[in-house]
Design an enzyme around this catalytic site. Structure first.
Site, short mmCIF file in Angstrom:
data_model
loop_
_atom_site.label_atom_id
_atom_site.label_comp_id
_atom_site.label_asym_id
_atom_site.label_seq_id
_atom_site.Cartn_x
_atom_site.Cartn_y
_atom_site.Cartn_z
N GLY A 173 0.80 -1.23 0.00
CA GLY A 173 0.00 0.00 0.00
C GLY A 173 0.83 1.28 0.00
N GLU B 93 8.60 4.81 -6.08
CA GLU B 93 9.60 3.81 -6.47
C GLU B 93 11.04 4.31 -6.30
OE1 GLU B 93 8.58 0.91 -6.98
OE2 GLU B 93 6.49 1.14 -7.60
N CYS C 199 0.45 -17.51 4.12
CA CYS C 199 -0.18 -17.83 5.41
C CYS C 199 -1.11 -16.74 5.95
CB CYS C 199 0.89 -18.14 6.45
SG CYS C 199 1.77 -16.69 7.03
N CYS D 93 7.68 -17.29 5.84
CA CYS D 93 7.42 -17.91 4.53
C CYS D 93 8.37 -17.40 3.43
CB CYS D 93 5.98 -17.64 4.11
SG CYS D 93 4.76 -18.35 5.21
P1 ADP Z 1 2.76 -0.97 -3.15
O1 ADP Z 1 2.93 0.44 -3.70
O2 ADP Z 1 3.30 -1.11 -1.76
O3 ADP Z 1 3.26 -2.05 -4.08
P2 ADP Z 1 -0.01 -0.55 -3.77
O4 ADP Z 1 -0.43 0.70 -3.08
O5 ADP Z 1 0.32 -0.44 -5.23
O6 ADP Z 1 1.19 -1.23 -2.97
O7 ADP Z 1 -1.16 -1.66 -3.68
C1 ADP Z 1 -1.80 -1.98 -2.46
C2 ADP Z 1 -3.05 -2.79 -2.82
O8 ADP Z 1 -2.64 -4.04 -3.39
C3 ADP Z 1 -3.91 -3.20 -1.66
O9 ADP Z 1 -4.83 -2.21 -1.28
C4 ADP Z 1 -4.64 -4.43 -2.21
O10 ADP Z 1 -5.77 -4.02 -2.96
C5 ADP Z 1 -3.66 -5.00 -3.22
N1 ADP Z 1 -2.97 -6.24 -2.81
C6 ADP Z 1 -2.63 -7.24 -3.65
N2 ADP Z 1 -1.95 -8.20 -3.01
C7 ADP Z 1 -1.82 -7.82 -1.72
C8 ADP Z 1 -1.20 -8.39 -0.55
N3 ADP Z 1 -0.56 -9.54 -0.59
N4 ADP Z 1 -1.26 -7.70 0.61
C9 ADP Z 1 -1.93 -6.54 0.66
N5 ADP Z 1 -2.53 -5.93 -0.41
C10 ADP Z 1 -2.47 -6.57 -1.58
ZN ZN Z 2 3.64 -16.30 5.82
#
Ligand code: ADP
Ligand code: ZN
Length: 202
Positions: A21, A90, A149, A181
């Site tokens: 997020g 990023e 998990c 994990c």
């Molecule tokens: P980041 O910038 O940290 O990669 P984003 O803000 O782009 O994260 O995305 C967050 C969103 O991704 C969450 O709100 C959810 O909808 C989605 N999501 C997909 N996989 C996961 C996960 N394993 N854990 C939490 N959110 C996830």
């Molecule tokens: Zn785990």
């Protein structure tokens, strides 16, 4: 007596693994800055060509218009002097140059919001985040959900076979994993110098 209300700059960091997020949080903060009628500019690295060219996009498909730069130095070149809030997504694609640029911007009165990975695919601190964290006024660490998990996840698990530090990709190439994990390529036990029983001594 006149109240002095000059612009005070600072550095705000949002860091954590992929899917935690970070982009959502960065977008939320930048939208609020706009609501507060601040002049905002947002930058993303050209290397990050995953979704849109001119927007930062979260995995939940939230979007915010942004400018593309080829390196941290280009942020200075593209910056309008009137801009008050500078967003950078990023950070890990920018490398160490971002540290000086972020400091210069904050010193000159800009509010600098940076999001990026804090660890790489092997779980090591990811340049330039460690230095940015030391220099920042505010730090937020976000956690994802472990895809194995369901526990809170601090790691970015690479699912494809590569030893390159930067491999651009999202779902299918990476997933979030908790500490237990996470499999950073080499079995963890082999990295530790544990005593190993002799085969024929048992
Ligand atoms: P980041 O910038 O940290 O990669 P984003 O803000 O782009 O994260 O995305 C967050 C969103 O991704 C969450 O709100 C959810 O909808 C989605 N999501 C997909 N996989 C996961 C996960 N394993 N854990 C939490 N959110 C996830
Ligand atoms: Zn785990």
């Amino acid at each position: 007596m006149e109240l002095v209300t000059g612009n005070i700059g600072w550095i705000e960091i949002v860091c954590g693994p992929m899917f935690s997020g970070k982009s959502e949080e960065l977008i939320r903060r930048l939208r609020r800055a706009r609501i507060a009628r601040k002049r905002v500019q947002v930058f993303k690295p050209a290397l990050d060509n995953r979704y849109a060219h001119d927007e930062i996009v979260s995995h939940g498909d939230q979007r915010l218009p942004s400018e593309v730069v080829n390196g941290a130095q280009e942020i200075l070149q593209k910056l309008d002097w009137r801009t008050q809030v500078v967003g950078v997504d990023e950070s890990n694609f920018f490398g160490p140059d971002l540290v000086d640029i972020a400091s210069q911007l904050a010193d000159s009165g800009k509010q600098v919001l940076i999001a990026g990975l804090d660890t790489d695919y092997l779980g090591r601190p990811f340049t330039p985040m460690p230095e940015l964290l030391c220099l920042a006024e505010s730090i937020t660490k976000t956690l994802a959900i472990c895809m194995r998990c369901g526990n809170p996840a601090k790691h970015t698990q690479r699912l494809v076979d590569s030893n390159d530090l930067i491999v651009v990709g999202a779902t299918g190439m990476y997933e979030a994993r908790c500490r237990r994990c996470f499999e950073p390529g080499i079995p963890k036990q082999e990295l530790m110098d544990f005593a190993k029983p002799q085969r024929n001594s048992m």
